[in-house]
Write an enzyme that holds these catalytic residues in place. Structure first.
Site, PDB file in Angstrom:
ATOM      1  N   ARG A  52       0.867  -1.179   0.000  1.00 53.61           N
ATOM      2  CA  ARG A  52       0.000   0.000   0.000  1.00 53.61           C
ATOM      3  C   ARG A  52       0.901   1.226   0.000  1.00 53.61           C
ATOM      4  NH1 ARG A  52       2.498   1.860   3.664  1.00 53.61           N
ATOM      5  NH2 ARG A  52       0.997   3.537   3.695  1.00 53.61           N
ATOM      6  N   GLY A  53       0.283   2.413  -0.103  1.00 52.78           N
ATOM      7  CA  GLY A  53       1.068   3.636  -0.278  1.00 52.78           C
ATOM      8  C   GLY A  53       1.082   3.954  -1.768  1.00 52.78           C
ATOM      9  N   ALA A  54       0.786   5.224  -2.106  1.00 53.54           N
ATOM     10  CA  ALA A  54       0.549   5.576  -3.516  1.00 53.54           C
ATOM     11  C   ALA A  54       1.681   5.155  -4.465  1.00 53.54           C
ATOM     12  CB  ALA A  54       0.263   7.074  -3.614  1.00 53.54           C
ATOM     13  N   ARG A  95      -7.437   0.101  -6.600  1.00 53.11           N
ATOM     14  CA  ARG A  95      -7.562   1.175  -5.609  1.00 53.11           C
ATOM     15  C   ARG A  95      -7.712   2.495  -6.380  1.00 53.11           C
ATOM     16  NH1 ARG A  95      -4.046   1.254  -0.432  1.00 53.11           N
ATOM     17  NH2 ARG A  95      -5.982   2.184   0.309  1.00 53.11           N
ATOM     18  N   ASP A 243      -1.982  11.065  -1.966  1.00 54.08           N
ATOM     19  CA  ASP A 243      -2.363  10.047  -2.955  1.00 54.08           C
ATOM     20  C   ASP A 243      -2.742  10.670  -4.282  1.00 54.08           C
ATOM     21  OD1 ASP A 243      -2.744   8.701  -0.223  1.00 54.08           O
ATOM     22  OD2 ASP A 243      -2.721   7.067  -1.694  1.00 54.08           O
TER      23      ASP A 243
HETATM   24  O1  MRU Z   1      -4.351   3.297   2.274  1.00 52.87           O
HETATM   25  P1  MRU Z   1      -2.875   3.493   2.140  1.00 52.87           P
HETATM   26  O2  MRU Z   1      -2.086   2.928   3.267  1.00 52.87           O
HETATM   27  O3  MRU Z   1      -2.378   3.045   0.780  1.00 52.87           O
HETATM   28  O4  MRU Z   1      -2.703   5.064   2.187  1.00 52.87           O
HETATM   29  C1  MRU Z   1      -1.428   5.630   2.074  1.00 52.87           C
HETATM   30  C2  MRU Z   1      -1.422   7.097   2.259  1.00 52.87           C
HETATM   31  O5  MRU Z   1      -2.440   7.720   2.418  1.00 52.87           O
HETATM   32  C3  MRU Z   1      -0.113   7.803   2.156  1.00 52.87           C
HETATM   33  O6  MRU Z   1      -0.094   8.933   2.959  1.00 52.87           O
HETATM   34  C4  MRU Z   1       0.097   8.215   0.691  1.00 52.87           C
HETATM   35  O7  MRU Z   1      -0.014   7.117  -0.169  1.00 52.87           O
HETATM   36  C5  MRU Z   1       1.372   8.900   0.466  1.00 52.87           C
HETATM   37  S1  MRU Z   1       2.706   7.764   0.742  1.00 52.87           S
HETATM   38  C6  MRU Z   1       3.938   7.958  -0.063  1.00 52.87           C
END
Ligand code: MRU
Length: 354
Positions: A52-54, A95, A243
């Protein structure tokens, strides 16, 4: 600069290799690596939050497309492009909020189309080269962004962050957590406050884990403690990731980010967003147009397998919120820091990526 944990890696050669993903659902208790050998494995890994994470989901999807290309060739597909295209659509659906996902898929599609007339083995090679480039560039961009962001800080900075934006969420080093690492590297970090980030607990499970690995001076707090520490002068700045950043500077990020921005404004504290240019979406004019992922109620009514609410209660779970641009002090990218008015600054900085 120091290294950091990675969310995935490719093991072996193009023909016989495979993708391993660190199962982030198991952290911090266990480090479990899962083998992903089909595009569907990778798509499910993204959907189910193994990764996870953008930026990290964009990188994972890019490898998923490369695997799909290899598997199409091995399966004797007559048209590789026609076989791989439905996989691109499948990844897009996993997602919806993080634009890095579609950005990486667009890059993969373009790479495949550009080499569509070449031999099948050459197409596979190009697909893997492109996925690797997306991975490596993200890490380089994070390092550049970290330097840009750290320049905004000086002595004894106390920083509050939300969600996980570190190596686990990116191609390495991190966005907001990368900036925090760089503040520490330049000797200016006094303290990090880590929001636990209800309901999925990316802060307590993942950011706290990364901070411990890096020996960062950090304290975990629940999300509802931020105002308390701000009011006592214990927070000099908020730094978060994103994101999707809309053309007008509205920022979609993990649910709870908007609360922090409002609190930061009330306490006259700067609110910084650290995001690579691949997170800026000039085609999305404002936050109103950003799709917000709805996740399961169970992630709110349960912590892990333990229920924390009556069975009968209904729960809402928007996974992201939108912070209006007016609350954002500056957006830190690998190409420099953008300040309001965002429309012009973001268009200028993102130009080459459109
Ligand atoms: O639902 P997630 O854990 O994928 O959400 C991640 C976030 O909201 C982060 O803050 C975002 O992706 C930036 S990370 C580099």
């Amino acid at each position: 600069m120091r290294s950091s944990v990675l969310p995935l890696h490719w093991i072996g050669g193009i023909d016989d290799g495979y993708l391993e993903m660190l199962d982030q659902r198991k952290l911090p208790d266990r480090e479990v690596w899962l083998v992903m050998s089909t595009a569907e494995d990778v798509a499910k890994g993204i959907e189910n939050m193994v990764v996870r994470g953008a930026p990290a989901i964009g990188i994972a999807a890019a490898y998923g497309v490369a695997i799909a290309t290899r598997n199409a060739v091995e399966g004797g597909a007559t048209s590789i492009l026609e076989t791989v295209t439905p996989k691109l659509e499948r990844f897009t659906e996993t997602r919806p909020t993080a634009v890095n996902l579609t950005w990486a898929l667009d890059r993969m599609q373009e790479a495949l189309e550009n080499h569509g007339s070449e031999s099948p083995s050459k197409m596979v090679e190009c697909a893997f080269e492109e996925a690797e480039a997306i991975f490596e560039e993200d890490r380089e961009h994070n390092l550049a962004m970290a330097r840009e962001g750290a320049d905004l800080f000086d002595n004894d900075s106390k920083v509050l962050t939300h969600c996980n934006t570190g190596g686990l969420a990116t191609g390495g080093f991190g966005t907001a957590l990368g900036v925090i690492r760089a503040i520490d590297d330049q000797g200016d970090l006094e303290h990090v406050w880590i929001d636990e980030t209800r309901p999925y607990l990316q802060g307590s499970r993942l950011t706290a884990w990364e901070c411990i690995q890096d020996n960062l001076p950090a304290t975990l707090i629940t999300d509802n403690m931020a105002a308390h520490f701000m009011s006592r002068g214990e927070v000099d700045a908020v730094v978060v990731g994103a994101d999707r950043v809309a053309a007008n500077g509205d920022v979609a990020n993990k649910i709870g980010t908007y609360n922090l921005a409002v609190l930061a404004r009330a306490h006259d504290i700067p609110f910084y967003v650290a995001a690579p240019v691949s997170t800026i979406d000039l085609d999305t004019l404002s936050g109103d147009d950003i799709p917000i992922e709805e996740r399961s109620e169970e992630e709110v009514t349960h912590v892990g397998d333990t229920s924390i609410a009556p069975d009968e209660v209904s729960a809402a779970h928007p996974a992201f919120d939108v912070t209006p641009a007016e609350y954002v002090t500056a957006i830190v990218t690998e190409r420099g820091v953008v300040e309001p008015p965002y429309k012009e600054g973001l268009a200028w900085i993102a130009e080459e990526y459109q």
